[in-house]
Design a protein around this motif. Structure first.
Motif, PDB file in Angstrom:
ATOM      1  N   VAL A   8      13.252 -47.496 -10.364  1.00  0.00           N
ATOM      2  CA  VAL A   8      12.078 -46.857 -10.966  1.00  0.00           C
ATOM      3  C   VAL A   8      11.699 -45.598 -10.182  1.00  0.00           C
ATOM      4  N   LEU A   9      11.757 -45.673  -8.837  1.00  0.00           N
ATOM      5  CA  LEU A   9      11.410 -44.503  -8.045  1.00  0.00           C
ATOM      6  C   LEU A   9      12.382 -43.356  -8.308  1.00  0.00           C
ATOM      7  N   ILE A  10      13.676 -43.642  -8.422  1.00  0.00           N
ATOM      8  CA  ILE A  10      14.652 -42.590  -8.712  1.00  0.00           C
ATOM      9  C   ILE A  10      14.335 -41.928 -10.049  1.00  0.00           C
ATOM     10  N   ALA A  11      13.974 -42.733 -11.044  1.00  0.00           N
ATOM     11  CA  ALA A  11      13.602 -42.169 -12.347  1.00  0.00           C
ATOM     12  C   ALA A  11      12.407 -41.232 -12.204  1.00  0.00           C
ATOM     13  N   ASN A  12      11.448 -41.602 -11.351  1.00  0.00           N
ATOM     14  CA  ASN A  12      10.274 -40.756 -11.143  1.00  0.00           C
ATOM     15  C   ASN A  12      10.624 -39.484 -10.372  1.00  0.00           C
ATOM     16  N   LEU A  13      11.553 -39.579  -9.443  1.00  0.00           N
ATOM     17  CA  LEU A  13      11.989 -38.389  -8.705  1.00  0.00           C
ATOM     18  C   LEU A  13      12.718 -37.411  -9.628  1.00  0.00           C
ATOM     19  N   ARG A  70      -1.395 -30.919  -5.398  1.00  0.00           N
ATOM     20  CA  ARG A  70      -0.054 -31.231  -5.884  1.00  0.00           C
ATOM     21  C   ARG A  70       0.371 -32.668  -5.608  1.00  0.00           C
ATOM     22  N   VAL A  71      -0.574 -33.503  -5.210  1.00  0.00           N
ATOM     23  CA  VAL A  71      -0.254 -34.863  -4.773  1.00  0.00           C
ATOM     24  C   VAL A  71      -0.422 -35.874  -5.900  1.00  0.00           C
ATOM     25  N   VAL A  72       0.592 -36.740  -6.042  1.00  0.00           N
ATOM     26  CA  VAL A  72       0.555 -37.822  -7.024  1.00  0.00           C
ATOM     27  C   VAL A  72       0.983 -39.120  -6.334  1.00  0.00           C
ATOM     28  N   ASN A  73       0.208 -40.179  -6.524  1.00  0.00           N
ATOM     29  CA  ASN A  73       0.635 -41.498  -6.061  1.00  0.00           C
ATOM     30  C   ASN A  73       1.671 -42.036  -7.041  1.00  0.00           C
ATOM     31  N   ALA A  74       2.909 -42.169  -6.574  1.00  0.00           N
ATOM     32  CA  ALA A  74       3.953 -42.714  -7.444  1.00  0.00           C
ATOM     33  C   ALA A  74       3.577 -44.146  -7.824  1.00  0.00           C
ATOM     34  N   PRO A  75       3.615 -44.490  -9.107  1.00  0.00           N
ATOM     35  CA  PRO A  75       3.169 -45.818  -9.531  1.00  0.00           C
ATOM     36  C   PRO A  75       3.974 -46.955  -8.898  1.00  0.00           C
TER      37      PRO A  75
END
Length: 320
Positions: A216-221, A237-242
């Protein structure tokens, strides 16, 4: 696109590179302070270039034809606490130098910075979001926060086009344990499935963590690579990755469902005061509305993350 990944010898850099190399139009440069391989299973390995370099001294991988940069290199949380000088040198100084080189060599380049939810510390509200004031209680989180501010300012000035993703704890990580306080969150699954003892440094099974699977993290990256520049304010520019909140007991339940109850014999619970102090300072209950509104994905469940890991192990066998 021509894409640079720093810290590319680590598991995350290798996973991301493998995914990027599935696209024949991408050229990927992988750099690390150690010899870095082209990931096994890559569909277009001829599109990868590997460079061994100490980025504090050698920034030759930064060229004017880069389209994007992923900044992954770093000394993890426990390692940063154990060696302050090394942590500051790698997590802060080398990253600042790279950003400075980028602004001169390729102004406006897309930079995706891997930050961490370790920027948060106590006291914390019941639910944390991007508006919550970061008060890190460790050197790792402190360095991450300082670079976040730098990325915000450089993006505001048009020097780079930065996106900061604050990662949850990634589980289940393949390979050797990382020098991180959260390493047990992968070890509690990875080691028992391999018939190896896993040490859990906290005896409270209700202890919660915010986690995300590598897939899931790779998909978000990948999603961050093409996120429109105006999707976020130039200075924020900051987002908390779900991620998702999971307790130690729920991790053990997932282990049993996927691997069988006999795997519990390999779990050894103990108390490590130094690690417990770090772990209990971290946030775990997040409002990910911003990330989800921008198209980032949330993990399904921890059991799904464990099954993803087992599937990865099976896929890995075909690469050998």
């Amino acid at each position: 696109m021509k894409i640079l990944i720093t810290g590319a010898g680590g598991f995350l850099g290798q996973h991301l590179a493998r995914e990027l190399l599935s696209n024949p139009e991408h050229q990927v440069i992988l750099t690390d302070i150690v010899d870095v391989p082209v990931p096994k299973g890559s569909k277009n390995p001829h599109n990868a270039t590997t460079v061994k370099a100490d980025l504090l001294k050698d920034q030759s991988v930064i060229t004017s034809d880069l389209d994007a940069v992923y900044l992954f290199h770093g000394i993890m949380s426990a390692g940063s606490e154990a060696n302050y000088d090394l942590g500051i040198s790698v997590n802060l100084e080398s990253t600042r130098i790279i950003l400075d080189k980028l602004r001169h060599t390729k102004p406006g380049v897309r930079v995706i910075y891997s930050s961490s939810q370790a920027v948060y510390g106590q006291p914390l509200p019941k639910i944390v979001n991007e508006s919550t004031l970061p008060t890190p209680e460790g050197s790792y989180g402190s360095a991450k926060l300082m670079i976040e501010i730098l990325v915000n300012d450089m993006t505001r000035r048009g020097l780079i086009d930065g996106i900061v993703l604050r990662f949850p704890t990634i589980s289940v990580r393949p390979g050797a344990p990382a020098p991180a306080a959260s390493a047990f969150i992968s070890g509690i699954i990875r080691e028992p499935l391999a018939g190896i003892e896993a040490k859990v440094p906290i005896k409270d099974r209700s202890f919660p963590s915010n986690v995300c699977s590598p897939k899931v993290l790779i998909a978000n990256l990948i999603h961050a690579l093409t996120l429109p520049s105006d999707a976020l304010p130039k200075h924020k520019r900051v987002v908390n990755a779900p991620g998702l909140t999971v307790t130690i007991q729920e991790m053990l339940d997932a282990l049993v469902k996927v691997g069988g109850e006999d795997k519990l014999q390999y779990v050894k619970e103990e108390h490590d005061e130094a690690l417990v102090r770090i772990l209990k300072s971290w946030a775990y209950n997040f409002d990910n509305s911003l990330g989800l509104s921008l198209g980032f994905k949330a993990p399904e469940s921890f059991e799904a993350a464990v099954r993803e890991y087992v599937e990865f192990l099976e896929e890995e066998k075909s690469w050998k």
